[in-house]
Design a protein around this motif. Structure first.
Motif, mmCIF file in Angstrom:
data_model
loop_
_atom_site.group_PDB
_atom_site.id
_atom_site.type_symbol
_atom_site.label_atom_id
_atom_site.label_comp_id
_atom_site.label_asym_id
_atom_site.label_seq_id
_atom_site.Cartn_x
_atom_site.Cartn_y
_atom_site.Cartn_z
ATOM 1 N N ILE A 43 0.853 -1.186 0.000
ATOM 2 C CA ILE A 43 0.000 0.000 0.000
ATOM 3 C C ILE A 43 0.895 1.243 0.000
ATOM 4 N N GLY A 44 1.932 1.249 0.819
ATOM 5 C CA GLY A 44 2.926 2.320 0.821
ATOM 6 C C GLY A 44 2.394 3.654 1.303
ATOM 7 N N TRP A 45 3.025 4.722 0.835
ATOM 8 C CA TRP A 45 2.649 6.076 1.244
ATOM 9 C C TRP A 45 3.096 7.084 0.187
ATOM 10 N N HIS A 46 2.544 8.269 0.274
ATOM 11 C CA HIS A 46 2.956 9.368 -0.604
ATOM 12 C C HIS A 46 2.904 10.670 0.180
ATOM 13 N N ASP A 47 3.929 11.491 0.034
ATOM 14 C CA ASP A 47 3.993 12.813 0.655
ATOM 15 C C ASP A 47 3.804 13.850 -0.447
ATOM 16 N N ASP A 48 2.673 14.541 -0.434
ATOM 17 C CA ASP A 48 2.382 15.547 -1.465
ATOM 18 C C ASP A 48 3.385 16.691 -1.456
ATOM 19 N N PHE A 49 3.887 17.048 -0.274
ATOM 20 C CA PHE A 49 4.798 18.184 -0.166
ATOM 21 C C PHE A 49 6.126 17.922 -0.879
ATOM 22 N N ASP A 51 6.624 15.100 -2.843
ATOM 23 C CA ASP A 51 6.349 14.233 -3.986
ATOM 24 C C ASP A 51 7.194 12.958 -3.942
ATOM 25 N N THR A 52 7.360 12.427 -2.724
ATOM 26 C CA THR A 52 8.104 11.181 -2.543
ATOM 27 C C THR A 52 7.194 10.119 -1.950
ATOM 28 N N GLY A 53 7.627 8.892 -2.038
ATOM 29 C CA GLY A 53 6.893 7.784 -1.460
ATOM 30 C C GLY A 53 7.173 6.507 -2.216
ATOM 31 N N PHE A 54 6.302 5.514 -1.992
ATOM 32 C CA PHE A 54 6.431 4.248 -2.706
ATOM 33 C C PHE A 54 5.098 3.520 -2.674
ATOM 34 N N GLY A 55 4.974 2.529 -3.507
ATOM 35 C CA GLY A 55 3.820 1.652 -3.505
ATOM 36 C C GLY A 55 2.569 2.262 -4.121
ATOM 37 N N GLU A 56 1.440 1.630 -3.807
ATOM 38 C CA GLU A 56 0.155 2.010 -4.384
ATOM 39 C C GLU A 56 -0.171 3.488 -4.164
ATOM 40 N N LYS A 57 -0.008 3.981 -2.948
ATOM 41 C CA LYS A 57 -0.340 5.382 -2.636
ATOM 42 C C LYS A 57 0.487 6.345 -3.483
ATOM 43 N N HIS A 58 1.757 6.027 -3.675
ATOM 44 C CA HIS A 58 2.641 6.890 -4.473
ATOM 45 C C HIS A 58 2.242 6.853 -5.946
ATOM 46 N N ILE A 59 1.940 5.683 -6.450
ATOM 47 C CA ILE A 59 1.554 5.545 -7.856
ATOM 48 C C ILE A 59 0.217 6.242 -8.104
ATOM 49 N N GLU A 60 -0.696 6.178 -7.135
ATOM 50 C CA GLU A 60 -2.039 6.715 -7.336
ATOM 51 C C GLU A 60 -2.204 8.190 -6.969
ATOM 52 N N ARG A 61 -1.123 8.939 -6.913
ATOM 53 C CA ARG A 61 -1.293 10.383 -6.689
ATOM 54 C C ARG A 61 -2.028 10.968 -7.893
ATOM 55 N N PRO A 62 -2.746 12.069 -7.703
ATOM 56 C CA PRO A 62 -3.644 12.582 -8.756
ATOM 57 C C PRO A 62 -3.017 12.770 -10.137
ATOM 58 N N LYS A 63 -1.837 13.345 -10.216
ATOM 59 C CA LYS A 63 -1.215 13.588 -11.528
ATOM 60 C C LYS A 63 -0.960 12.275 -12.261
ATOM 61 N N ARG A 64 -0.436 11.288 -11.552
ATOM 62 C CA ARG A 64 -0.148 9.990 -12.168
ATOM 63 C C ARG A 64 -1.433 9.272 -12.552
ATOM 64 N N MET A 65 -2.446 9.320 -11.680
ATOM 65 C CA MET A 65 -3.704 8.633 -11.980
ATOM 66 C C MET A 65 -4.381 9.232 -13.205
#
Length: 161
Positions: A43-49, A51-65
């Protein structure tokens, strides 16, 4: 069309309910000089500030989605599953592997890192790149081809004699 992605603890499940999106088998690992192991998406994580992270959450950030939706993918799971079941080349950037699938004018990429226990690969991220951008990235960094899917057609020769 509904696309319910399921999870098992910290792992994303494939469309058929498995934790494993693919595998680097023992024989194949030996061929490419890497460890063997299953390929898994956390599942991972993403930091919007940052723009780092890994896994599903990082891949599914709005720009990438937005990019993935334009190609018909409803989730990170669908995109990753598509690449992991049909990649046509593998590149190595030191400890990481990059599974690549070329589609028309762009390349789909899944970046893998060795899991904590060393017995599987974590999917760090997945993204799209234009074919020209990925060629530039590969040539600027120390990223080398370790495997390419064999083809039955030799494209270096003319199709019509």
């Amino acid at each position: 069309m509904e696309n319910l992605v399921k999870h098992d603890g910290e792992y994303v499940l494939t469309s058929d309910g498995s934790k494993d999106f693919g595998e680097i088998s023992k024989d194949f690992a030996k061929e490419i000089g890497r460890q063997a192991g299953k390929i898994r998406l956390r599942i991972g994580w993403h930091d919007d500030f940052t723009d780092t992270g890994f896994g599903e959450k990082h891949i599914e950030r709005p720009k990438r989605m937005k990019q993935l939706n334009q190609l018909g993918f409803l989730s990170a799971r669908d995109f990753v599953e598509n690449i992991c079941t049909g990649y046509d080349s593998i590149y190595s950037s030191g400890k990481n592997l990059m599974l690549m699938k070329t589609r028309n004018l762009y390349t789909c990429i899944v970046e893998l890192t060795s899991g904590d226990e060393g017995d599987f690969y974590d999917i760090k991220t997945a993204y799209l790149s234009s074919r020209n951008n990925i060629k530039n990235k590969l040539s600027k960094k120390k990223i080398r081809l370790v495997w390419r899917k064999p083809t039955s057609l030799d494209l270096s020769k003319p199709l019509i004699p």
